[in-house]
Design a protein around this motif. Structure first.
Motif, PDB file in Angstrom:
ATOM      1  N   PRO A  44       0.808  -1.229   0.000  1.00 31.66           N
ATOM      2  CA  PRO A  44       0.000   0.000   0.000  1.00 31.66           C
ATOM      3  C   PRO A  44       0.840   1.277   0.000  1.00 31.66           C
ATOM      4  CG  PRO A  44      -0.845  -1.591   1.587  1.00 31.66           C
ATOM      5  CD  PRO A  44       0.464  -2.117   1.116  1.00 31.66           C
ATOM      6  N   ASN A  45       2.023   1.241   0.629  1.00 33.18           N
ATOM      7  CA  ASN A  45       2.829   2.464   0.676  1.00 33.18           C
ATOM      8  C   ASN A  45       3.396   2.844  -0.687  1.00 33.18           C
ATOM      9  OD1 ASN A  45       4.610   0.208   0.709  1.00 33.18           O
ATOM     10  ND2 ASN A  45       6.261   1.531   1.439  1.00 33.18           N
ATOM     11  N   ALA A  46       3.285   1.966  -1.681  1.00 33.23           N
ATOM     12  CA  ALA A  46       3.772   2.294  -3.015  1.00 33.23           C
ATOM     13  C   ALA A  46       2.991   3.445  -3.637  1.00 33.23           C
ATOM     14  CB  ALA A  46       3.700   1.057  -3.922  1.00 33.23           C
ATOM     15  N   GLY A  47       1.763   3.684  -3.171  1.00 30.65           N
ATOM     16  CA  GLY A  47       0.985   4.792  -3.723  1.00 30.65           C
ATOM     17  C   GLY A  47       1.660   6.131  -3.514  1.00 30.65           C
ATOM     18  N   TRP A  48       2.151   6.385  -2.296  1.00 31.71           N
ATOM     19  CA  TRP A  48       2.833   7.649  -2.007  1.00 31.71           C
ATOM     20  C   TRP A  48       4.171   7.719  -2.738  1.00 31.71           C
ATOM     21  CZ3 TRP A  48       1.262  11.534   1.589  1.00 31.71           C
ATOM     22  CH2 TRP A  48       0.027  11.280   2.194  1.00 31.71           C
ATOM     23  N   LEU A  49       4.897   6.605  -2.799  1.00 34.19           N
ATOM     24  CA  LEU A  49       6.206   6.609  -3.447  1.00 34.19           C
ATOM     25  C   LEU A  49       6.083   6.811  -4.954  1.00 34.19           C
ATOM     26  CD1 LEU A  49       7.809   3.641  -1.470  1.00 34.19           C
ATOM     27  CD2 LEU A  49       8.031   6.091  -1.015  1.00 34.19           C
ATOM     28  N   GLU A  50       5.077   6.221  -5.567  1.00 32.54           N
ATOM     29  CA  GLU A  50       4.872   6.424  -6.998  1.00 32.54           C
ATOM     30  C   GLU A  50       4.432   7.853  -7.295  1.00 32.54           C
ATOM     31  OE1 GLU A  50       3.552   1.805  -8.096  1.00 32.54           O
ATOM     32  OE2 GLU A  50       2.065   3.435  -8.094  1.00 32.54           O
ATOM     33  N   ARG A  51       3.668   8.443  -6.419  1.00 31.57           N
ATOM     34  CA  ARG A  51       3.285   9.843  -6.599  1.00 31.57           C
ATOM     35  C   ARG A  51       4.505  10.764  -6.552  1.00 31.57           C
ATOM     36  NH1 ARG A  51      -1.483  11.475  -2.613  1.00 31.57           N
ATOM     37  NH2 ARG A  51      -0.936  13.489  -3.530  1.00 31.57           N
ATOM     38  N   GLU A  52       5.467  10.436  -5.700  1.00 31.46           N
ATOM     39  CA  GLU A  52       6.681  11.254  -5.616  1.00 31.46           C
ATOM     40  C   GLU A  52       7.502  11.157  -6.906  1.00 31.46           C
ATOM     41  OE1 GLU A  52      10.705  11.703  -2.835  1.00 31.46           O
ATOM     42  OE2 GLU A  52       9.059  10.381  -2.228  1.00 31.46           O
ATOM     43  N   VAL A  53       7.662   9.950  -7.442  1.00 32.63           N
ATOM     44  CA  VAL A  53       8.400   9.786  -8.691  1.00 32.63           C
ATOM     45  C   VAL A  53       7.660  10.487  -9.835  1.00 32.63           C
ATOM     46  CG1 VAL A  53       9.292   8.101 -10.344  1.00 32.63           C
ATOM     47  CG2 VAL A  53       9.435   7.639  -7.890  1.00 32.63           C
TER      48      VAL A  53
END
Length: 282
Positions: A113-122
């Motif tokens: 689930p934390n990939a959502g924030w990390l993908e938004r940053e990229v």
């Protein structure tokens, strides 16, 4: 007493590269070791499948970070790097794939689930699109921001600057105005120095400090009999202080009369008895 843990302090990666490479199969493009860690380059369309295999079959439970890299000279200029951690084996690996501005990368929010924030940053910093991310919005830049600041072709000053306007009582955007041009650096180590002479360094030709400067004769220092005789001469011979004063000059006259003091009792002056005047002297 030493505490025993199920996870080792460090994991031997010998043979691990071949094992994971065989498990990834056709999804793998390249596998190599860098700085004591394993790096796997996989197909862009297979990134979700490859990471699922690493999570379920090799116990890489945690997605620690997703980072972006920009190589403007490549056809697929971006690299998306996934950093995984195995809590069981105390081991980290990196998995990456390539993408361009118009080739989206499959999302891994289905795995972590934390990939959502990390993908938004990229996406915010580089402009990489992630297919399947239902909330792909900017996360670090301001509302209405144009461009992606981590791209190599993005200007250092940006396109606009914002400030609070006292006249309009709100934040306004204005074109960037520089008081002076940006300095250009050669990106060389300051300890090694540049191959060319920088402006002002041509004045730095000084004698070595390790070789002290010495005088071979008294002429080089200005010392000698003539210098001693000249130093003995009085420069202020005609000055008022030289005429009126001297070792035998009398003391100056008092400027005012002082009444005589009464005699004190005793031979000392620092006792209570000595401070009393003699009887009959009043």
């Amino acid at each position: 007493m030493a505490t025993l843990h199920s996870a080792p302090r460090f994991t031997q990666i010998d043979g691990l590269k071949n094992t994971i490479s065989n498990a990834l199969g056709d999804h793998l493009v390249e596998a190599r070791e860098e700085h004591g860690e394993l790096l796997f380059h996989v197909q862009r369309g297979s990134i979700e499948t490859a990471l699922r295999t690493l999570r379920d079959d090799f116990e890489y439970q945690q997605l620690m970070e997703i980072a972006g890299v920009d190589y403007p000279n490549r056809n697929e200029r971006f690299e998306v790097v996934y950093m995984l951690l195995s809590v069981t084996t105390n081991n980290r690996i990196m998995v990456k794939c390539r993408a361009s501005e118009d080739t989206p990368v499959p999302t891994v929010t289905t795995l972590w689930p934390n990939a959502g924030w990390l993908e938004r940053e990229v996406f915010d910093m580089y402009g990489v699109l992630f297919d399947g991310n239902t909330d792909l919005r900017r996360i670090l830049t301001d509302y209405g921001f144009e461009g992606h600041p981590f791209r190599k072709d993005f200007p250092l000053t940006g396109y606009v600057e914002l400030r609070y306007s006292e006249d309009e009582k709100r934040v306004v955007y204005e074109p960037v105005k520089l008081a002076q041009d940006l300095r250009q650096f050669d990106f060389m180590s300051p300890w090694e120095g540049a191959d060319y002479v920088l402006p002002g360094d041509e004045k730095a030709d000084m004698p070595p400090i390790d070789d002290p400067k010495t005088t071979e004769s008294p002429k080089q220092t200005g010392a000698g009999e003539k210098a001693d005789d000249k130093a003995a001469e009085k420069v202020s011979a005609d000055a008022p202080a030289e005429k009126d004063g001297g070792p035998d000059a009398p003391p100056p006259e008092p400027t005012e009369d002082q009444p005589g003091r009464k005699k004190r009792v005793g031979k000392t002056t620092d006792t209570a008895k000595a401070t009393k005047p003699k009887k009959g002297t009043d």
